[in-house]
Design a protein around this motif. Structure first.
Motif, PDB file in Angstrom:
ATOM      1  N   CYS A 156      45.070  41.549  31.866  1.00 15.36           N
ATOM      2  CA  CYS A 156      46.080  41.907  32.881  1.00 15.36           C
ATOM      3  C   CYS A 156      45.607  43.050  33.775  1.00 15.36           C
ATOM      4  CB  CYS A 156      47.400  42.289  32.211  1.00 15.36           C
ATOM      5  SG  CYS A 156      47.394  43.914  31.417  1.00 15.36           S
ATOM      6  N   LYS A 157      44.581  43.793  33.331  1.00 15.48           N
ATOM      7  CA  LYS A 157      43.994  44.892  34.114  1.00 15.48           C
ATOM      8  C   LYS A 157      44.982  46.016  34.431  1.00 15.48           C
ATOM      9  CE  LYS A 157      40.119  42.532  34.564  1.00 15.48           C
ATOM     10  NZ  LYS A 157      38.877  42.919  33.850  1.00 15.48           N
ATOM     11  N   GLY A 158      46.027  46.144  33.608  1.00 18.79           N
ATOM     12  CA  GLY A 158      46.997  47.202  33.861  1.00 18.79           C
ATOM     13  C   GLY A 158      47.808  46.957  35.113  1.00 18.79           C
ATOM     14  N   GLY A 159      48.039  45.679  35.419  1.00 18.26           N
ATOM     15  CA  GLY A 159      48.719  45.309  36.648  1.00 18.26           C
ATOM     16  C   GLY A 159      50.139  45.826  36.780  1.00 18.26           C
ATOM     17  N   CYS A 160      50.759  46.223  35.672  1.00 12.19           N
ATOM     18  CA  CYS A 160      52.127  46.747  35.757  1.00 12.19           C
ATOM     19  C   CYS A 160      52.160  48.059  36.540  1.00 12.19           C
ATOM     20  CB  CYS A 160      52.722  46.947  34.364  1.00 12.19           C
ATOM     21  SG  CYS A 160      51.752  47.998  33.262  1.00 12.19           S
ATOM     22  N   CYS A 161      50.994  48.684  36.724  1.00 15.19           N
ATOM     23  CA  CYS A 161      50.923  49.937  37.497  1.00 15.19           C
ATOM     24  C   CYS A 161      50.888  49.689  39.004  1.00 15.19           C
ATOM     25  CB  CYS A 161      49.684  50.742  37.092  1.00 15.19           C
ATOM     26  SG  CYS A 161      49.701  51.301  35.375  1.00 15.19           S
ATOM     27  N   GLU A 162      50.838  48.422  39.402  1.00 11.42           N
ATOM     28  CA  GLU A 162      50.811  48.129  40.838  1.00 11.42           C
ATOM     29  C   GLU A 162      51.748  46.993  41.240  1.00 11.42           C
ATOM     30  OE1 GLU A 162      46.975  46.797  42.123  1.00 11.42           O
ATOM     31  OE2 GLU A 162      46.835  45.237  40.597  1.00 11.42           O
ATOM     32  N   GLU A 163      52.192  46.204  40.274  1.00 12.83           N
ATOM     33  CA  GLU A 163      53.049  45.073  40.611  1.00 12.83           C
ATOM     34  C   GLU A 163      54.514  45.468  40.441  1.00 12.83           C
ATOM     35  OE1 GLU A 163      54.056  40.987  38.434  1.00 12.83           O
ATOM     36  OE2 GLU A 163      52.043  40.979  39.277  1.00 12.83           O
ATOM     37  N   GLY A 164      55.271  45.398  41.512  1.00  6.35           N
ATOM     38  CA  GLY A 164      56.676  45.772  41.439  1.00  6.35           C
ATOM     39  C   GLY A 164      57.206  46.170  42.803  1.00  6.35           C
ATOM     40  N   ASP A 221      46.375  50.012  48.733  1.00  9.48           N
ATOM     41  CA  ASP A 221      45.744  49.492  47.517  1.00  9.48           C
ATOM     42  C   ASP A 221      46.775  48.733  46.689  1.00  9.48           C
ATOM     43  OD1 ASP A 221      44.145  48.889  45.410  1.00  9.48           O
ATOM     44  OD2 ASP A 221      43.881  50.933  44.708  1.00  9.48           O
ATOM     45  N   LYS A 222      47.348  47.689  47.285  1.00  6.85           N
ATOM     46  CA  LYS A 222      48.293  46.810  46.595  1.00  6.85           C
ATOM     47  C   LYS A 222      49.475  47.572  46.003  1.00  6.85           C
ATOM     48  CE  LYS A 222      44.659  43.526  45.327  1.00  6.85           C
ATOM     49  NZ  LYS A 222      44.002  42.808  44.209  1.00  6.85           N
ATOM     50  N   GLU A 223      49.826  48.716  46.606  1.00  6.31           N
ATOM     51  CA  GLU A 223      50.949  49.537  46.150  1.00  6.31           C
ATOM     52  C   GLU A 223      50.757  50.046  44.720  1.00  6.31           C
ATOM     53  OE1 GLU A 223      53.226  50.697  48.018  1.00  6.31           O
ATOM     54  OE2 GLU A 223      52.911  49.470  49.803  1.00  6.31           O
ATOM     55  N   ILE A 224      49.523  50.374  44.366  1.00  7.20           N
ATOM     56  CA  ILE A 224      49.252  50.961  43.064  1.00  7.20           C
ATOM     57  C   ILE A 224      49.932  52.329  42.971  1.00  7.20           C
ATOM     58  CG2 ILE A 224      47.121  52.057  43.857  1.00  7.20           C
ATOM     59  CD1 ILE A 224      45.922  51.627  41.116  1.00  7.20           C
ATOM     60  N   CYS A 225      50.403  52.694  41.799  1.00  6.72           N
ATOM     61  CA  CYS A 225      50.986  54.021  41.587  1.00  6.72           C
ATOM     62  C   CYS A 225      49.925  55.072  41.919  1.00  6.72           C
ATOM     63  CB  CYS A 225      51.423  54.156  40.123  1.00  6.72           C
ATOM     64  SG  CYS A 225      51.951  55.817  39.649  1.00  6.72           S
ATOM     65  N   VAL A 226      50.332  56.155  42.566  1.00 11.06           N
ATOM     66  CA  VAL A 226      49.353  57.177  42.954  1.00 11.06           C
ATOM     67  C   VAL A 226      48.691  57.832  41.743  1.00 11.06           C
ATOM     68  CG1 VAL A 226      50.408  57.732  45.174  1.00 11.06           C
ATOM     69  CG2 VAL A 226      51.141  58.964  43.116  1.00 11.06           C
ATOM     70  N   TYR A 227      49.315  57.728  40.589  1.00 13.13           N
ATOM     71  CA  TYR A 227      48.741  58.325  39.382  1.00 13.13           C
ATOM     72  C   TYR A 227      47.903  57.322  38.596  1.00 13.13           C
ATOM     73  CZ  TYR A 227      52.153  61.918  40.527  1.00 13.13           C
ATOM     74  OH  TYR A 227      52.882  62.879  41.187  1.00 13.13           O
ATOM     75  N   GLY A 228      47.695  56.137  39.182  1.00 17.20           N
ATOM     76  CA  GLY A 228      46.859  55.126  38.556  1.00 17.20           C
ATOM     77  C   GLY A 228      45.460  55.131  39.159  1.00 17.20           C
TER      78      GLY A 228
END
Length: 204
Positions: free
Chosen positions: A25-33, A88-95
């Motif tokens: 999943c590549k930690g996608g929960c940090c950018e998908e939402g 960057d695909k709306e990734i969290c700034v802390y990611g």
């Protein structure tokens, strides 16, 4: 629905299986939402205090975005949330993406390095469990809400390893609601499993 004090827990939390599979999943929960990570009131005080310690873990783009927007922003739908990077695909700034493309949390990396004693926002820690306040804030709803495609690998791995959602998320559940709550939930789940086995044996 499982009721423990003023907390309403979805049956799926004990009946479904889940184990994160970061390699897929590549930690996608940090950018998908639809927004950044929801923050609790006390976290609005914690993040500014820890910012200088986790800053070395951030990208230049994230630092610039934080300086522009602030360490958190307000969403009409979700309340206070972490900012995201639009380029960057709306990734969290802390990611931060590692060399394998897996998104790692700067707060969590600093925690594992012994730089801080705070792991990350509890909403991130709990995912794919989502908690919401009920009417007038008199109770909490605890629901299991995996992403349909993103979380398929984790659902498959959970089934393979036979790990219930609540067991995989023992640490954040205890962090959010306390050890006594988790033990009560575990006791209920064990009782349900025993009843299920007795029924299956009778049928068999």
């Amino acid at each position: 629905m499982i009721v423990i004090d003023n907390i309403l827990v979805s049956d799926d939390v004990v009946e479904k299986q889940f184990v994160c599979d970061l390699s897929r999943c590549k930690g996608g929960c940090c950018e998908e939402g639809d927004a950044g990570a929801p923050l609790e009131d006390e976290e609005l005080e914690i993040i500014p205090l820890l910012y200088e310690k986790i800053r070395p873990y951030l990208t230049h783009a994230s630092i610039a975005e934080i300086e522009k927007k602030g360490k958190y922003v307000y969403s009409e739908e979700f309340g206070w949330v972490t900012p995201t990077l639009g380029n960057d695909k709306e990734i969290c700034v802390y990611g931060v993406r590692d060399e394998k493309g897996i998104i790692k949390c700067a707060f969590e990396q600093a925690y594992y390095d012994g730089v801080t004693q705070w792991k990350k926002p509890v909403s991130c820690h709990l995912f794919p469990i989502i908690t919401k306040k009920g009417a007038n804030g008199e109770y909490d709803r605890v629901n299991y809400v995996p992403r349909e495609k993103l979380c398929n690998p984790a659902c498959s791995l959970g089934k393979k390893l036979q790990v219930p959602v609540y067991e995989f998320l023992k640490e954040p559940l205890a962090r959010k609601y306390g050890v006594e709550f988790y033990n009560a939930l575990d006791k209920f789940a064990q009782l349900q499993e025993s009843k299920k086995r007795i029924t299956e044996n009778k049928i068999g």
